[in-house]
Design an enzyme around this catalytic site. Structure first.
Site, mmCIF file in Angstrom:
data_model
loop_
_atom_site.group_PDB
_atom_site.id
_atom_site.type_symbol
_atom_site.label_atom_id
_atom_site.label_comp_id
_atom_site.label_asym_id
_atom_site.label_seq_id
_atom_site.Cartn_x
_atom_site.Cartn_y
_atom_site.Cartn_z
ATOM 1 N N ARG A 66 45.253 89.587 12.048
ATOM 2 C CA ARG A 66 45.463 91.045 12.085
ATOM 3 C C ARG A 66 44.212 91.723 12.627
ATOM 4 O O ARG A 66 43.102 91.434 12.183
ATOM 5 C CB ARG A 66 45.789 91.564 10.674
ATOM 6 N N LYS B 48 49.173 94.685 -2.729
ATOM 7 C CA LYS B 48 50.313 95.614 -2.782
ATOM 8 C C LYS B 48 51.508 95.062 -2.006
ATOM 9 O O LYS B 48 52.617 95.022 -2.525
ATOM 10 C CB LYS B 48 49.953 96.990 -2.185
ATOM 11 N N ARG C 209 42.816 86.284 5.531
ATOM 12 C CA ARG C 209 44.043 86.653 6.246
ATOM 13 C C ARG C 209 43.783 86.756 7.748
ATOM 14 O O ARG C 209 44.647 86.411 8.554
ATOM 15 C CB ARG C 209 44.603 87.975 5.703
ATOM 16 N N ARG D 188 48.907 107.977 0.655
ATOM 17 C CA ARG D 188 47.545 107.475 0.721
ATOM 18 C C ARG D 188 46.534 108.618 0.687
ATOM 19 O O ARG D 188 45.333 108.381 0.721
ATOM 20 C CB ARG D 188 47.373 106.727 2.037
ATOM 21 N N ARG E 143 37.747 100.461 5.836
ATOM 22 C CA ARG E 143 38.997 100.750 5.125
ATOM 23 C C ARG E 143 38.732 100.987 3.637
ATOM 24 O O ARG E 143 39.381 101.822 3.003
ATOM 25 C CB ARG E 143 39.995 99.599 5.323
HETATM 26 P P1 B4P Z 1 47.870 93.119 0.502
HETATM 27 O O1 B4P Z 1 47.149 93.751 -0.598
HETATM 28 O O2 B4P Z 1 49.301 92.944 0.349
HETATM 29 O O3 B4P Z 1 47.392 93.999 1.726
HETATM 30 P P2 B4P Z 1 48.236 95.062 2.551
HETATM 31 O O4 B4P Z 1 49.579 95.299 1.969
HETATM 32 O O5 B4P Z 1 48.164 94.595 3.930
HETATM 33 O O6 B4P Z 1 47.499 96.447 2.346
HETATM 34 P P3 B4P Z 1 46.518 97.180 3.339
HETATM 35 O O7 B4P Z 1 46.058 98.349 2.560
HETATM 36 O O8 B4P Z 1 45.488 96.236 3.831
HETATM 37 O O9 B4P Z 1 47.305 97.589 4.670
HETATM 38 P P4 B4P Z 1 48.583 98.449 5.024
HETATM 39 O O10 B4P Z 1 49.445 97.482 5.704
HETATM 40 O O11 B4P Z 1 49.177 99.227 3.899
HETATM 41 O O12 B4P Z 1 47.400 91.619 0.835
HETATM 42 C C1 B4P Z 1 46.117 91.292 1.275
HETATM 43 C C2 B4P Z 1 45.865 89.768 1.326
HETATM 44 O O13 B4P Z 1 45.600 89.285 0.016
HETATM 45 C C3 B4P Z 1 47.037 88.942 1.852
HETATM 46 O O14 B4P Z 1 46.529 87.976 2.738
HETATM 47 C C4 B4P Z 1 47.612 88.264 0.623
HETATM 48 O O15 B4P Z 1 48.164 87.006 0.895
HETATM 49 C C5 B4P Z 1 46.391 88.147 -0.271
HETATM 50 N N1 B4P Z 1 46.728 88.187 -1.701
HETATM 51 C C6 B4P Z 1 47.682 88.953 -2.284
HETATM 52 N N2 B4P Z 1 47.699 88.749 -3.619
HETATM 53 C C7 B4P Z 1 46.713 87.835 -3.887
HETATM 54 C C8 B4P Z 1 46.227 87.208 -5.097
HETATM 55 N N3 B4P Z 1 46.757 87.493 -6.311
HETATM 56 N N4 B4P Z 1 45.184 86.350 -4.988
HETATM 57 C C9 B4P Z 1 44.647 86.061 -3.778
HETATM 58 N N5 B4P Z 1 45.065 86.604 -2.600
HETATM 59 C C10 B4P Z 1 46.093 87.479 -2.664
HETATM 60 O O16 B4P Z 1 47.981 99.554 6.043
HETATM 61 C C11 B4P Z 1 47.343 99.182 7.275
HETATM 62 C C12 B4P Z 1 46.899 100.438 8.037
HETATM 63 O O17 B4P Z 1 48.050 101.276 8.355
HETATM 64 C C13 B4P Z 1 45.956 101.403 7.306
HETATM 65 O O18 B4P Z 1 44.587 100.989 7.376
HETATM 66 C C14 B4P Z 1 46.232 102.729 8.080
HETATM 67 O O19 B4P Z 1 45.558 102.771 9.319
HETATM 68 C C15 B4P Z 1 47.717 102.668 8.349
HETATM 69 N N6 B4P Z 1 48.511 103.338 7.301
HETATM 70 C C16 B4P Z 1 49.439 102.743 6.484
HETATM 71 N N7 B4P Z 1 49.975 103.646 5.640
HETATM 72 C C17 B4P Z 1 49.388 104.842 5.908
HETATM 73 C C18 B4P Z 1 49.505 106.157 5.359
HETATM 74 N N8 B4P Z 1 50.350 106.421 4.344
HETATM 75 N N9 B4P Z 1 48.725 107.149 5.858
HETATM 76 C C19 B4P Z 1 47.888 106.908 6.870
HETATM 77 N N10 B4P Z 1 47.713 105.701 7.453
HETATM 78 C C20 B4P Z 1 48.462 104.660 6.981
#
Ligand code: B4P
Length: 183
Positions: A129, A15, A123, A90, A140
């Protein structure tokens, strides 16, 4: 093409990766609650102090707090012409709190659990992280299934959901997202 967009999907679906590319291509701000919370933690702000432990455990920050943070962000001038939401809503209460008509389209990026765990452990090695350990990643994923997956039916029922296969190169997935938004 809709200008108020949401990317939905499990942790590690890509995402954040796709949202950065799509928001640049479309000229709309990328609103990532994960990035906003991590910035608050890094800055040592009062918000950061309240959310660090919750995030490190793989749990969700409270709906009330998240809704306040996002309402504040979307009231800023640059969000007037549209936005790409990444990580919010979420939960169902978060989705209900988004004003009616606050979204034009939702893209669900789908990947399986083993791919998610592999990506996030890679990652962890690269970026360190604190919520990317295997135990926390599995938690998660559970939280995603319990609290976020119901949003798939919620947006499907409203005829707003497009599903995209998240396995493949970043460019391939980007092309699928662009097609889904155009279709
Ligand atoms: P991403 O999928 O981009 O992961 P993310 O954005 O970090 O989403 P995530 O759900 O983990 O965390 P968020 O920050 O929203 O990438 C993952 C990895 O995959 C990267 O290393 C990337 O390089 C790799 N990748 C991407 N595309 C690829 C492909 N095609 N092939 C191979 N590899 C690839 O949230 C973190 C925390 O914040 C949550 O756990 C929660 O505690 C809190 N939070 C955030 N929003 C919230 C909300 N609305 N409500 C409550 N808590 C919230």
């Amino acid at each position: 093409m809709g200008r108020r967009l949401l990317l939905l999907g499990p942790p590690g679906a890509g995402k954040g990766t796709q949202a950065k590319l799509l928001s640049t291509a479309l000229g709309i701000p990328h609103v990532s609650t994960g990035d906003m919370l991590r910035a608050a933690v890094a800055a040592g702000s009062p918000l950061g102090g309240r959310v660090k432990q919750v995030m490190d455990a793989g749990e969700l920050v409270s709906d009330d707090l998240m809704i306040e943070v996002v309402e504040d962000r979307l009231s800023q001038d640059d969000a007037g012409c549209g936005y790409l939401l990444d990580g919010f809503p979420r939960t169902l209460p978060q989705a209900e709190a988004l004003e009616n008509g606050a979204l034009d389209a939702v893209v669900l990026i789908e990947v399986d659990d083993e791919e998610v765990v592999g990506r996030l452990l890679r990652r962890a090695e690269e970026e360190g992280r604190t919520d990317d350990t295997e135990e926390v990643v599995r938690r998660r994923l559970e939280v995603y299934r319990e609290q976020t997956q119901p949003l798939v039916a919620y947006y499907q029922q409203r005829g707003m959901l497009a599903e995209v296969d998240g396995i493949g190169s970043v460019d391939d997935v980007l092309a699928r997202c662009v097609r889904a938004l155009a279709g």
